[in-house]
Design a protein around this motif. Structure first.
Motif, short mmCIF file in Angstrom:
data_model
loop_
_atom_site.label_atom_id
_atom_site.label_comp_id
_atom_site.label_asym_id
_atom_site.label_seq_id
_atom_site.Cartn_x
_atom_site.Cartn_y
_atom_site.Cartn_z
N GLY A 279 0.83 -1.20 0.00
CA GLY A 279 0.00 0.00 0.00
C GLY A 279 0.86 1.25 0.00
N GLY A 280 0.33 2.31 -0.57
CA GLY A 280 1.10 3.54 -0.70
C GLY A 280 0.66 4.65 0.23
N SER A 281 -0.16 4.35 1.24
CA SER A 281 -0.62 5.40 2.14
C SER A 281 0.46 5.75 3.15
CB SER A 281 -1.89 4.96 2.87
OG SER A 281 -1.60 3.93 3.78
N ARG A 282 0.36 6.96 3.68
CA ARG A 282 1.32 7.38 4.69
C ARG A 282 1.21 6.52 5.94
NH1 ARG A 282 1.53 13.66 6.07
NH2 ARG A 282 2.14 13.58 3.86
N GLY A 283 -0.04 6.13 6.30
CA GLY A 283 -0.23 5.28 7.47
C GLY A 283 0.44 3.93 7.31
N ALA A 284 0.39 3.34 6.10
CA ALA A 284 1.03 2.04 5.86
C ALA A 284 2.54 2.16 6.02
CB ALA A 284 0.69 1.54 4.46
N ARG A 285 3.11 3.27 5.54
CA ARG A 285 4.55 3.46 5.69
C ARG A 285 4.93 3.67 7.15
NH1 ARG A 285 3.51 6.93 1.49
NH2 ARG A 285 4.13 8.78 2.68
N ARG A 286 4.12 4.41 7.91
CA ARG A 286 4.43 4.65 9.33
C ARG A 286 4.35 3.36 10.13
NH1 ARG A 286 1.10 8.42 12.43
NH2 ARG A 286 2.77 8.16 13.94
N ARG A 287 3.35 2.52 9.83
CA ARG A 287 3.23 1.27 10.57
C ARG A 287 4.42 0.36 10.29
NH1 ARG A 287 -2.22 2.09 9.09
NH2 ARG A 287 -2.04 0.67 7.29
N PHE A 288 4.89 0.35 9.02
CA PHE A 288 6.05 -0.46 8.69
C PHE A 288 7.30 0.12 9.35
CE2 PHE A 288 8.92 -2.09 5.04
CZ PHE A 288 9.22 -3.22 5.77
N ARG A 289 7.39 1.45 9.38
CA ARG A 289 8.54 2.10 10.04
C ARG A 289 8.57 1.75 11.53
NH1 ARG A 289 9.43 7.49 11.21
NH2 ARG A 289 7.34 8.03 10.51
N ALA A 290 7.39 1.72 12.14
CA ALA A 290 7.31 1.35 13.56
C ALA A 290 7.76 -0.09 13.76
CB ALA A 290 5.89 1.54 14.06
N ALA A 291 7.36 -0.99 12.83
CA ALA A 291 7.76 -2.39 12.95
C ALA A 291 9.27 -2.55 12.83
CB ALA A 291 7.07 -3.22 11.87
N LEU A 292 9.92 -1.64 12.09
CA LEU A 292 11.37 -1.67 11.95
C LEU A 292 12.08 -0.98 13.10
CD1 LEU A 292 11.57 -0.85 8.13
CD2 LEU A 292 12.13 -3.05 9.19
N GLY A 293 11.31 -0.40 14.05
CA GLY A 293 11.90 0.29 15.19
C GLY A 293 12.50 1.63 14.83
N LEU A 294 11.92 2.33 13.84
CA LEU A 294 12.51 3.57 13.33
C LEU A 294 11.67 4.80 13.66
CD1 LEU A 294 13.70 2.38 9.80
CD2 LEU A 294 14.98 2.45 11.95
N LEU A 295 10.73 4.69 14.59
CA LEU A 295 9.96 5.88 14.98
C LEU A 295 10.87 6.88 15.66
CD1 LEU A 295 6.62 4.38 16.35
CD2 LEU A 295 7.05 5.42 14.12
N ARG A 296 10.63 8.16 15.36
CA ARG A 296 11.43 9.21 15.98
C ARG A 296 11.02 9.40 17.43
NH1 ARG A 296 10.33 11.05 10.77
NH2 ARG A 296 8.41 12.05 11.50
N PRO A 297 11.91 9.93 18.29
CA PRO A 297 11.56 10.17 19.70
C PRO A 297 10.31 11.04 19.80
CG PRO A 297 13.92 10.41 19.38
CD PRO A 297 13.32 10.26 18.01
N GLY A 298 9.36 10.61 20.59
CA GLY A 298 8.13 11.35 20.79
C GLY A 298 7.06 11.09 19.76
N GLU A 299 7.39 10.35 18.69
CA GLU A 299 6.41 10.07 17.65
C GLU A 299 5.45 8.97 18.13
OE1 GLU A 299 6.31 9.06 12.83
OE2 GLU A 299 8.20 8.96 13.96
N ARG A 300 4.15 9.22 17.97
CA ARG A 300 3.16 8.27 18.43
C ARG A 300 3.19 7.00 17.59
NH1 ARG A 300 -2.70 10.74 18.94
NH2 ARG A 300 -2.99 8.55 19.55
N ARG A 301 3.03 5.88 18.29
CA ARG A 301 3.01 4.61 17.59
C ARG A 301 1.67 4.45 16.87
NH1 ARG A 301 6.24 0.36 17.79
NH2 ARG A 301 5.47 -1.66 17.07
N PRO A 302 1.67 4.20 15.56
CA PRO A 302 0.41 4.10 14.81
C PRO A 302 -0.32 2.79 15.12
CG PRO A 302 2.25 3.59 13.38
CD PRO A 302 2.84 4.03 14.68
N HIS A 303 -1.63 2.83 14.99
CA HIS A 303 -2.45 1.64 15.19
C HIS A 303 -2.74 1.00 13.83
CE1 HIS A 303 -3.08 2.47 19.42
NE2 HIS A 303 -3.38 3.74 19.10
N GLY A 304 -3.12 -0.27 13.89
CA GLY A 304 -3.46 -0.98 12.67
C GLY A 304 -2.43 -2.02 12.30
#
Length: 444
Positions: A279-304
């Motif tokens: 998928g090409g949505s921003r939410g899909a990319r953020r969820r994958f980034r979270a799975a890779l442990g790449l969220l920035r400090p203070g960035e909320r963990r996305p749901h889904g």
């Protein structure tokens, strides 16, 4: 991973690489009328080494009857021509009958038949000619003569299969003829024989040519691409083989009481894997980034749910498959060793787990009798928690046992593989059109 999902992954990533490559000339395509067939006659001989493999006393014939129509396709490169014959319009037929002389003077007979759909590709040096025939590289060649009966391996027959070099100017003429008739001998792995061809190809430009582009444009939406190095793959895959106990099923294959083991080793030295967010949505990319442990400090963990799929390609150093099959009553069995089929590594995110599968790209076969079509596809599988993606290095242990029953044989596959991946980069790319482009690097 199911075969359908794996096929989708291969199609998607192959299409991605194709779209990312520089534009090439439009391939030439034309219909072909096919006449004739190809026959392989063989027997176990001392000169070919039948004693070591237990194939002395074996003799057989395999007949491959192609469909009446095929698609001719070629594309010119700077220094070579890649040509293919696509026999996908209708199934081809393979029939085999093999006799095995028994110590008491009687004989056992294996009779098997199946349908095939194949594509055979060839490469010719120089830009003015195409090599057409069955002596091609790729998966299609592996499917021509293989059945459940004892028989030669595809590589045994490679040099004996018919091929003809034809000027491109002739191929573009309606009604042009490519003569593949002739015969050649072969000898390998305990079996020796001859390949006889009566095939003739006739170009028919009235056939509708298929759309080389598939009628689609690549997806341009941004996706997140994580690249991993496949550092090593160690271990083995053992498949226990036993003929079906029903005489009505094992009898026609001359396999009643046949049992043993196929051992597959894949000594991988190097490779790479691409894991792509679906998928090409921003939410899909953020969820994958979270799975890779790449969220920035203070960035909320996305749901889904996290959706991602990956395909790995590796280089093996002498991968082998060894067969050790026995028959009851002290009757000689069969022993053989051959090159292992090509395989790839697939990753799929399922819920909170990362599932890994090693898929064979062709069937697991030796010159010995045994299952055909029952050990194609998934060879090994296993899974790790999704949080394993947080680490730069991931260790996958593929040990899931699988059982199958088909074609007169029962198999139990017990893998013991260890796969080590090391993440090398994560970047945003412009969807399926730009997987090979630099993109925006997030981590390296």
């Amino acid at each position: 991973m199911t075969r359908a999902v794996a096929a989708l992954a291969v199609t998607w990533l192959v299409a991605a690489v194709a779209h990312a490559a520089p534009a090439a000339a439009t391939p030439f395509e034309a219909g072909v009328r096919v006449e004739g067939a190809v026959t392989v006659e063989y027997a176990g001989t001392p000169a070919a080494g039948c004693a070591a493999s237990g194939l002395c006393g074996v003799s057989g014939v395999a007949l491959w009857t192609p469909p009446k129509t095929a698609l001719l396709r070629y594309e010119r490169g700077e220094r070579h021509v890649v040509a293919s014959l696509d026999f996908f319009f209708e199934p081809a037929a393979t029939r085999a009958q093999v006799m095995r002389r028994l110590p008491d003077g009687t004989a056992g007979t294996c009779t098997d038949a199946r349908q095939t759909s194949v594509e055979v590709s060839t490469v010719a040096r120089g830009r003015g000619e195409a090599a057409l025939g069955l002596r091609g590289a790729g998966l299609g060649r592996a499917d021509l003569f293989t059945t459940a009966c004892t028989g030669p391996r595809p590589e045994d027959l490679a040099a004996a299969l018919p091929v003809q070099r034809v000027p491109l100017a002739i191929l573009r003429r309606d009604g042009a003829t490519v003569d593949l008739r002739g015969e050649r001998s072969f000898s390998a792995g305990g079996l020796a024989g001859v390949v006889r061809s009566t095939m003739v190809l006739r170009v028919d430009r009235s056939f509708p040519a298929r759309d080389a582009s598939g009628g689609r444009r690549g997806d341009r939406r941004p996706v997140l691409l994580a690249t991993f190095a496949i550092e090593r793959v160690t271990g083995a895959i053992r498949t226990g083989v036993r003929a079906d106990g029903d005489p009505a099923r094992c009898g026609p294959l001359d396999a009643c009481g046949l049992a043993g083991t196929l051992t597959e080793r894949l000594p991988v030295r190097a490779g790479s894997l691409r894991l792509v967010s679906a998928g090409g949505s921003r939410g899909a990319r953020r969820r994958f980034r979270a799975a890779l442990g790449l969220l920035r400090p203070g960035e909320r963990r996305p749901h889904g749910p996290v959706e991602a799929i990956g395909v790995g390609v590796w280089r093996t150093a002498g991968g082998t498959v060894s067969a050790d099959l026995a028959r009851p009553g002290g009757v000689p069995g069969c022993r053989d060793r051959a090159a292992a089929p090509a395989a790839q590594l697939f990753l799929d995110v399922r819920g909170r787990h990362l599932e890994a599968s090693v898929l064979r790209l062709s069937d697991l076969r030796t010159r010995c009798p045994g299952p055909y079509g029952t050990v194609f596809g998934t060879a090994a599988s296993g899974r790790v928690p999704l949080r394993a993606l947080h680490r730069r290095r991931i260790v996958l242990r593929l040990r899931q046992t699988s059982r199958r029953s088909s074609g007169g044989f029962r198999t139990v596959t017990t893998p013991a593989l260890k796969v080590v991946l090391r993440r090398t980069s994560v970047r945003v790319v412009r969807g399926a059109d730009s997987l090979t482009s630099p993109g925006t690097v997030l981590i390296r």
